[in-house]
Design a protein around this motif. Sequence first.
Motif, PDB file in Angstrom:
ATOM      1  N   ALA A  99       0.862  -1.178   0.000  1.00 52.52           N
ATOM      2  CA  ALA A  99       0.000   0.000   0.000  1.00 52.52           C
ATOM      3  C   ALA A  99       0.895   1.224   0.000  1.00 52.52           C
ATOM      4  O   ALA A  99       1.995   1.211   0.562  1.00 52.52           O
ATOM      5  N   PHE A 100       0.411   2.249  -0.646  1.00 50.93           N
ATOM      6  CA  PHE A 100       1.173   3.504  -0.686  1.00 50.93           C
ATOM      7  C   PHE A 100       0.223   4.678  -0.814  1.00 50.93           C
ATOM      8  O   PHE A 100      -0.753   4.621  -1.562  1.00 50.93           O
ATOM      9  N   ALA A 101       0.531   5.737  -0.063  1.00 45.48           N
ATOM     10  CA  ALA A 101      -0.196   6.996  -0.193  1.00 45.48           C
ATOM     11  C   ALA A 101       0.804   8.127   0.022  1.00 45.48           C
ATOM     12  O   ALA A 101       1.664   8.049   0.909  1.00 45.48           O
ATOM     13  N   ASP A 102       0.715   9.140  -0.776  1.00 47.93           N
ATOM     14  CA  ASP A 102       1.610  10.284  -0.687  1.00 47.93           C
ATOM     15  C   ASP A 102       1.049  11.287   0.319  1.00 47.93           C
ATOM     16  O   ASP A 102       0.127  12.043   0.007  1.00 47.93           O
ATOM     17  N   TYR A 103       1.613  11.271   1.524  1.00 45.62           N
ATOM     18  CA  TYR A 103       1.171  12.198   2.568  1.00 45.62           C
ATOM     19  C   TYR A 103       2.161  13.347   2.734  1.00 45.62           C
ATOM     20  O   TYR A 103       2.228  13.969   3.796  1.00 45.62           O
ATOM     21  N   SER A 104       2.931  13.621   1.702  1.00 45.90           N
ATOM     22  CA  SER A 104       3.962  14.658   1.801  1.00 45.90           C
ATOM     23  C   SER A 104       3.388  16.030   2.110  1.00 45.90           C
ATOM     24  O   SER A 104       4.080  16.893   2.662  1.00 45.90           O
ATOM     25  N   GLU A 105       2.126  16.253   1.751  1.00 45.12           N
ATOM     26  CA  GLU A 105       1.486  17.530   2.036  1.00 45.12           C
ATOM     27  C   GLU A 105       0.656  17.475   3.316  1.00 45.12           C
ATOM     28  O   GLU A 105      -0.108  18.400   3.617  1.00 45.12           O
ATOM     29  N   GLY A 106       0.828  16.381   4.069  1.00 44.41           N
ATOM     30  CA  GLY A 106       0.068  16.228   5.296  1.00 44.41           C
ATOM     31  C   GLY A 106      -1.338  15.701   5.028  1.00 44.41           C
ATOM     32  O   GLY A 106      -1.740  15.494   3.889  1.00 44.41           O
ATOM     33  N   ILE A 107      -2.079  15.481   6.120  1.00 40.85           N
ATOM     34  CA  ILE A 107      -3.457  15.007   5.997  1.00 40.85           C
ATOM     35  C   ILE A 107      -4.386  16.198   5.778  1.00 40.85           C
ATOM     36  O   ILE A 107      -4.395  17.141   6.568  1.00 40.85           O
ATOM     37  N   LYS A 108      -5.146  16.132   4.708  1.00 43.82           N
ATOM     38  CA  LYS A 108      -6.099  17.194   4.387  1.00 43.82           C
ATOM     39  C   LYS A 108      -7.527  16.670   4.548  1.00 43.82           C
ATOM     40  O   LYS A 108      -7.752  15.457   4.567  1.00 43.82           O
ATOM     41  N   PRO A 109      -8.506  17.558   4.646  1.00 42.42           N
ATOM     42  CA  PRO A 109      -9.901  17.111   4.625  1.00 42.42           C
ATOM     43  C   PRO A 109     -10.146  16.284   3.362  1.00 42.42           C
ATOM     44  O   PRO A 109      -9.596  16.589   2.296  1.00 42.42           O
ATOM     45  N   PHE A 110     -10.970  15.263   3.454  1.00 44.87           N
ATOM     46  CA  PHE A 110     -11.144  14.335   2.337  1.00 44.87           C
ATOM     47  C   PHE A 110     -11.549  15.037   1.051  1.00 44.87           C
ATOM     48  O   PHE A 110     -11.098  14.663  -0.038  1.00 44.87           O
ATOM     49  N   HIS A 111     -12.377  16.064   1.153  1.00 50.78           N
ATOM     50  CA  HIS A 111     -12.849  16.729  -0.064  1.00 50.78           C
ATOM     51  C   HIS A 111     -11.738  17.510  -0.769  1.00 50.78           C
ATOM     52  O   HIS A 111     -11.923  17.947  -1.907  1.00 50.78           O
ATOM     53  N   GLU A 112     -10.590  17.657  -0.123  1.00 49.18           N
ATOM     54  CA  GLU A 112      -9.457  18.330  -0.747  1.00 49.18           C
ATOM     55  C   GLU A 112      -8.416  17.334  -1.270  1.00 49.18           C
ATOM     56  O   GLU A 112      -7.310  17.724  -1.621  1.00 49.18           O
ATOM     57  N   THR A 113      -8.798  16.069  -1.352  1.00 52.50           N
ATOM     58  CA  THR A 113      -7.867  15.036  -1.807  1.00 52.50           C
ATOM     59  C   THR A 113      -7.311  15.370  -3.188  1.00 52.50           C
ATOM     60  O   THR A 113      -8.049  15.740  -4.106  1.00 52.50           O
ATOM     61  N   ASN A 114      -6.003  15.215  -3.322  1.00 57.46           N
ATOM     62  CA  ASN A 114      -5.325  15.465  -4.579  1.00 57.46           C
ATOM     63  C   ASN A 114      -5.594  14.329  -5.559  1.00 57.46           C
ATOM     64  O   ASN A 114      -5.400  13.161  -5.227  1.00 57.46           O
ATOM     65  N   ARG A 115      -6.042  14.646  -6.748  1.00 58.66           N
ATOM     66  CA  ARG A 115      -6.412  13.638  -7.746  1.00 58.66           C
ATOM     67  C   ARG A 115      -5.237  12.725  -8.099  1.00 58.66           C
ATOM     68  O   ARG A 115      -5.368  11.493  -8.112  1.00 58.66           O
ATOM     69  N   THR A 116      -4.090  13.319  -8.363  1.00 53.32           N
ATOM     70  CA  THR A 116      -2.923  12.526  -8.754  1.00 53.32           C
ATOM     71  C   THR A 116      -2.509  11.568  -7.650  1.00 53.32           C
ATOM     72  O   THR A 116      -2.233  10.390  -7.893  1.00 53.32           O
TER      73      THR A 116
END
Length: 274
Positions: A99-116
């Motif tokens: 599993a992998f997720a890019d959290y380099s920008e920290g945890i954001k509200p779900f509706h602000e999830t980065n598409r890429t």
Amino acid sequence: MTHASTPADFLQVAGKRFLVMGVANKKSVAYKIAVQLQQAGAEVLFSVRSEQRRESLAKLLANDRILVCDVEVPEQIEQLAATLAEDAVPLAGFVHSIAFADYSEGIKPFHETNRTAFLQAMDISCFSLTAVCNALKNVFAPDASVVTIGISTTRMASESYGYMAPIKAALESSLAFLTKSFSRFSKVRFNAVSAGLLKTSASAGIPGYVDAYLYAEQVIPRGEAITTDEVASTATFLLSPRSSGITAQGIVVDAGMSTNYFDANVIQKVMDAP
């Protein structure tokens, strides 16, 4: 009294070959599963994402065969399958623990999830199961067992887990569809171990995860968090013929956490907080 089998071969995996994908270090669930399989007499092959990871695991897996496959690269998945096919040894099971997720920008509200970031996490953490299984379909034994690692609930909106819960939900949903499509030509089974919060190096990198882990210990009835060995034991069982009647399931391993959210002591601590 005579017995048909001994404790050593209770799982009936001795002499069979398994592929384990996702070992990062000795704390990994994938590694714990591999150790249990080997202790039961099975042969275990490993697949890691890069040459660098293979080099870092050289000491830990000194006596084992380590293949390289970056699941983001379709050609590498095909090469993995071709390499295993050349051995002409069927796979009795496959462990998908990546599993992998890019959290380099920290945890954001779900509706602000980065598409890429979301699509990359979906590719690596979810679609890779389907892609690898499709490539390995002619390498699997007719009754092979596939086990992936999920989470104990995909309906709990944990802010510390970001957007990975919906991806894990997709992963677990795919088990039913893989079971159905593979049933047209085999008896391969697909299951998940839906684990509670674990203390692993991967989870340690998730912002806020440590606090969630400590909270989980308060909610679990026994007062102790789930261990990687407990999750691995369930996975090893699912990989074995002993679980032949189980498929398209997510087996929750959370030590009863989901039954105890309204523990009186936890409630009191919240109500007494300033």
